[in-house]
Design an enzyme around this catalytic site. Structure first.
Site, PDB file in Angstrom:
ATOM      1  N   TRP A 191       0.826  -1.228   0.000  1.00 27.40           N
ATOM      2  CA  TRP A 191       0.000   0.000   0.000  1.00 27.40           C
ATOM      3  C   TRP A 191       0.853   1.269   0.000  1.00 27.40           C
ATOM      4  O   TRP A 191       0.324   2.361  -0.143  1.00 27.40           O
ATOM      5  CB  TRP A 191      -0.911   0.021   1.229  1.00 27.40           C
ATOM      6  CG  TRP A 191      -2.053  -0.937   1.180  1.00 27.40           C
ATOM      7  CD1 TRP A 191      -2.306  -1.889   0.222  1.00 27.40           C
ATOM      8  CD2 TRP A 191      -3.128  -1.023   2.119  1.00 27.40           C
ATOM      9  NE1 TRP A 191      -3.463  -2.564   0.522  1.00 27.40           N
ATOM     10  CE2 TRP A 191      -3.993  -2.054   1.687  1.00 27.40           C
ATOM     11  CE3 TRP A 191      -3.439  -0.343   3.297  1.00 27.40           C
ATOM     12  CZ2 TRP A 191      -5.147  -2.413   2.384  1.00 27.40           C
ATOM     13  CZ3 TRP A 191      -4.584  -0.693   3.993  1.00 27.40           C
ATOM     14  CH2 TRP A 191      -5.432  -1.719   3.529  1.00 27.40           C
ATOM     15  N   LYS A 192       2.139   1.133   0.231  1.00 26.60           N
ATOM     16  CA  LYS A 192       3.025   2.305   0.338  1.00 26.60           C
ATOM     17  C   LYS A 192       2.455   3.284   1.389  1.00 26.60           C
ATOM     18  O   LYS A 192       1.868   2.827   2.360  1.00 26.60           O
ATOM     19  CB  LYS A 192       3.230   2.947  -1.031  1.00 26.60           C
ATOM     20  CG  LYS A 192       3.677   1.896  -2.072  1.00 26.60           C
ATOM     21  CD  LYS A 192       4.159   2.467  -3.349  1.00 26.60           C
ATOM     22  CE  LYS A 192       4.555   1.315  -4.274  1.00 26.60           C
ATOM     23  NZ  LYS A 192       5.155   1.775  -5.508  1.00 26.60           N
TER      24      LYS A 192
ATOM     25  N   GLU B  45      12.059   2.422  -3.946  1.00 26.42           N
ATOM     26  CA  GLU B  45      11.755   3.741  -3.383  1.00 26.42           C
ATOM     27  C   GLU B  45      12.598   3.995  -2.138  1.00 26.42           C
ATOM     28  O   GLU B  45      13.022   5.116  -1.873  1.00 26.42           O
ATOM     29  CB  GLU B  45      10.244   3.847  -3.082  1.00 26.42           C
ATOM     30  CG  GLU B  45       9.466   4.049  -4.378  1.00 26.42           C
ATOM     31  CD  GLU B  45       8.039   3.559  -4.362  1.00 26.42           C
ATOM     32  OE1 GLU B  45       7.492   3.266  -3.287  1.00 26.42           O
ATOM     33  OE2 GLU B  45       7.455   3.441  -5.462  1.00 26.42           O
TER      34      GLU B  45
ATOM     35  N   HIS C 126      13.057  -2.025  -1.195  1.00 25.38           N
ATOM     36  CA  HIS C 126      12.222  -1.526  -2.297  1.00 25.38           C
ATOM     37  C   HIS C 126      12.979  -0.376  -2.975  1.00 25.38           C
ATOM     38  O   HIS C 126      13.663   0.394  -2.304  1.00 25.38           O
ATOM     39  CB  HIS C 126      10.871  -1.053  -1.745  1.00 25.38           C
ATOM     40  CG  HIS C 126       9.888  -0.740  -2.827  1.00 25.38           C
ATOM     41  ND1 HIS C 126       9.947   0.411  -3.569  1.00 25.38           N
ATOM     42  CD2 HIS C 126       8.830  -1.440  -3.318  1.00 25.38           C
ATOM     43  CE1 HIS C 126       8.963   0.406  -4.470  1.00 25.38           C
ATOM     44  NE2 HIS C 126       8.274  -0.705  -4.329  1.00 25.38           N
TER      45      HIS C 126
ATOM     46  N   SER D 221       3.654  -2.304 -12.134  1.00 28.14           N
ATOM     47  CA  SER D 221       2.449  -2.120 -12.962  1.00 28.14           C
ATOM     48  C   SER D 221       1.683  -3.412 -13.205  1.00 28.14           C
ATOM     49  O   SER D 221       1.202  -3.670 -14.311  1.00 28.14           O
ATOM     50  CB  SER D 221       2.807  -1.428 -14.285  1.00 28.14           C
ATOM     51  OG  SER D 221       3.267  -0.119 -14.030  1.00 28.14           O
TER      52      SER D 221
HETATM   53  P1  PGA Z   1       3.008  -0.609  -8.854  1.00 30.51           P
HETATM   54  O1  PGA Z   1       4.062  -0.691  -7.649  1.00 30.51           O
HETATM   55  O2  PGA Z   1       2.244  -1.900  -8.870  1.00 30.51           O
HETATM   56  O3  PGA Z   1       2.157   0.580  -8.536  1.00 30.51           O
HETATM   57  O4  PGA Z   1       3.799  -0.432 -10.118  1.00 30.51           O
HETATM   58  C1  PGA Z   1       4.740  -1.882  -7.366  1.00 30.51           C
HETATM   59  C2  PGA Z   1       5.663  -1.669  -6.203  1.00 30.51           C
HETATM   60  O5  PGA Z   1       6.277  -0.615  -6.095  1.00 30.51           O
HETATM   61  O6  PGA Z   1       5.808  -2.552  -5.337  1.00 30.51           O
END
Ligand code: PGA
Length: 233
Positions: free
Chosen positions: A9-10, A92, A90, A197
């Site tokens: 969910w970030k 990010e 991750h 995605s």
């Molecule tokens: P996304 O993100 O499905 O929105 O591309 C995947 C993730 O960062 O784990």
């Protein structure tokens, strides 16, 4: 065969969101589903996970159990609240928090010591892929961030350019990378997931490729109706 589906969910969610999200959660799923909400919502999400196949995951942890580390959360604490998986490294976090392979490895080791299954993320940038260095870049991340262990670990292949962009990797790219990753995993219980995605439309094709044991889903996991479709594949 049962797959591992991880909802990342970030930094999204709220109490009203969680209440409506879990209203229609299927009571049975043949796949294992790991929900990874932000830390403050983990307890609330756990209260909805009554089926054995549903598990609670975290999005990060600190490499040590306790101490003067303001703002951090340890694997020991996560285990205490019933969490069983943790996403580590991750892209990010690697980019925004400058996390190195070595730090990801330390976090993975500490997670394993606390009986959490690490989901270790690797993936190349678009520049790496354009320079045809993607296989080598991911191989180096694997060699440097995976702990030497016989415990099961999960590796998520997430091409950085595919995350949140709507541009998923092609099935050929996924198969090639997953084969290389699988060749580097010593324990047959290790799993390789794809992330970037993933949607209700492409999940089935991706999950039916060789060496694809599951998916790590970001944006599409925030829409209950869409994620329910992915859970049903
Ligand atoms: P996304 O993100 O499905 O929105 O591309 C995947 C993730 O960062 O784990």
């Amino acid at each position: 065969m049962s797959k591992l589906l991880v909802a990342n969910w970030k930094m999204n969610g709220s109490f009203p969101f969680i209440e409506s999200y879990f209203q229609d959660l299927p009571q049975f799923c043949t796949n294992t589903v790991v929900f990874c909400p932000p830390f403050p919502y983990m307890g609330k999400v756990k209260s909805y996970l009554h089926t054995a196949n549903y598990a609670l995951g975290a999005q990060d942890c600190h490499p040590q159990n306790s101490g003067a580390f303001t703002g951090n959360i340890s694997a020991a604490m996560l285990r205490d609240i019933g969490c069983t998986y943790v996403i580590l490294g991750h892209s990010e976090r690697r980019l925004q928090h400058h996390e190195t392979n070595d730090l990801v490895k330390q976090k993975s080791l500490n997670s394993l010591e606390n009986n959490l299954t690490p989901i270790i993320c690797v993936g190349e940038t678009l520049a790496d892929r354009k320079a045809k260095k993607h296989l080598e870049v991911v191989k180096q991340q694997l060699l440097k961030s995976l702990p030497e262990t016989t415990n099961p670990i999960m590796v998520a292949y997430e091409p950085v350019w595919a995350i949140g962009t709507g541009l998923s990797a092609t099935l050929e790219d996924i198969v090639q990378m997953h084969q290389m990753i699988a060749n580097h995993l010593i324990n047959p219980n290790n799993k390789v997931l794809y992330g970037g995605s993933v949607t209700a439309e492409n999940a089935k094709d991706i999950l039916s490729q060789p060496n694809v044991d599951g998916v790590l889903v970001g944006g599409a996991s925030l829409k209950a109706d869409v994620f329910n479709k992915i859970m049903a594949v």
